[in-house]
Design an enzyme around this catalytic site. Sequence first.
Site, PDB file in Angstrom:
ATOM      1  N   GLY A  81       0.842  -1.197   0.000  1.00 54.76           N
ATOM      2  CA  GLY A  81       0.000   0.000   0.000  1.00 54.76           C
ATOM      3  C   GLY A  81       0.875   1.244   0.000  1.00 54.76           C
ATOM      4  N   ALA A  82       0.254   2.402   0.177  1.00 52.47           N
ATOM      5  CA  ALA A  82       1.001   3.673   0.239  1.00 52.47           C
ATOM      6  C   ALA A  82       0.159   4.676   1.020  1.00 52.47           C
ATOM      7  CB  ALA A  82       1.291   4.195  -1.160  1.00 52.47           C
ATOM      8  N   GLU A 102      10.818  -2.166   2.918  1.00 53.54           N
ATOM      9  CA  GLU A 102       9.824  -1.869   1.870  1.00 53.54           C
ATOM     10  C   GLU A 102      10.523  -1.321   0.622  1.00 53.54           C
ATOM     11  OE1 GLU A 102       6.907   0.768   3.545  1.00 53.54           O
ATOM     12  OE2 GLU A 102       5.991  -0.795   4.755  1.00 53.54           O
TER      13      GLU A 102
HETATM   14  C1  5RP Z   1       3.771   1.258   5.858  1.00 48.52           C
HETATM   15  C2  5RP Z   1       3.203   1.804   4.597  1.00 48.52           C
HETATM   16  C3  5RP Z   1       1.795   1.434   4.280  1.00 48.52           C
HETATM   17  O1  5RP Z   1       1.770   0.815   3.040  1.00 48.52           O
HETATM   18  C4  5RP Z   1       0.958   2.658   4.283  1.00 48.52           C
HETATM   19  O2  5RP Z   1       1.020   3.242   5.583  1.00 48.52           O
HETATM   20  C5  5RP Z   1      -0.501   2.365   3.901  1.00 48.52           C
HETATM   21  O3  5RP Z   1      -1.138   1.667   4.930  1.00 48.52           O
HETATM   22  P1  5RP Z   1      -2.644   1.221   4.822  1.00 48.52           P
HETATM   23  O4  5RP Z   1      -2.729   0.194   3.743  1.00 48.52           O
HETATM   24  O5  5RP Z   1      -2.967   0.677   6.183  1.00 48.52           O
HETATM   25  O6  5RP Z   1      -3.469   2.444   4.489  1.00 48.52           O
HETATM   26  O7  5RP Z   1       3.834   2.508   3.860  1.00 48.52           O
HETATM   27  O8  5RP Z   1       5.088   1.716   6.055  1.00 48.52           O
END
Ligand code: 5RP
Length: 224
Positions: A81-82, A102
């Site tokens: 994800g991001a 990551e």
């Molecule tokens: C963790 C990340 C995650 O991918 C990002 O925080 C998105 O999280 P979520 O899918 O819970 O919205 O970069 O370091």
Amino acid sequence: MNAKQRVAKQAATYVQSDMIIGLGTGSTADCFIDELAGRQQQGLAFSVVSSSVVSQNRAKQLGLNLTSIELLNHVDLYVDGADEVTEDLTLLKGQGADLVKEKILAQNSDQFIVMVDQSKLVKRIGEKYPIPIEVIPFAWQIVFSALEKFGAKGQLRTLPGKANPMLSSHGSLILDMEFPEQITSQELNDELDKLPGIIEHGIFHDLTDVLLIGDESTVQIKTR
Ligand code: 5RP
């Protein structure tokens, strides 16, 4: 099915037998891990490598075939994800504390697939969140001062509700910094890459191959 589950299901269609698949971290990455467990039950064989202890534990609980990053020189597919995504597919990541693995997985995979919902789309990296910057503990104050010279403001990340600093999985510290709007994410990426004491930062520039944007009923696909 919500947007996160929907993009995760779409991402799982990129999985093929015998692949080594990198697992991201976060709630959307969790949905993808769940999807993988379903694919494995249907008879697909693959190995997974995790970007964090949290994802590793989830994969282990679901009986996925885990391998270790230390044993690999290549990953077929990395899915994560991001926190923010811009039009040119630059990402902000690292609200969890595991951005080093990551980025290593994103950079060294044949294909990097990013799963988001509409809320993650931004005009400018840093619009909603500060930029996470992972630093060697003994140098954090030196790095902090160097960043202030760029006009940055921010703080050391602490444990929720406490004054103690949060440590990443490898024992480093994290600075959450806001930069002046006129610095582009590419300029910032290049400057942060050059600064001694910084282990890694949350701008993922020029790494995304496929962006999946989900909502309640559809998934939009964007490629680099
Ligand atoms: C963790 C990340 C995650 O991918 C990002 O925080 C998105 O999280 P979520 O899918 O819970 O919205 O970069 O370091």
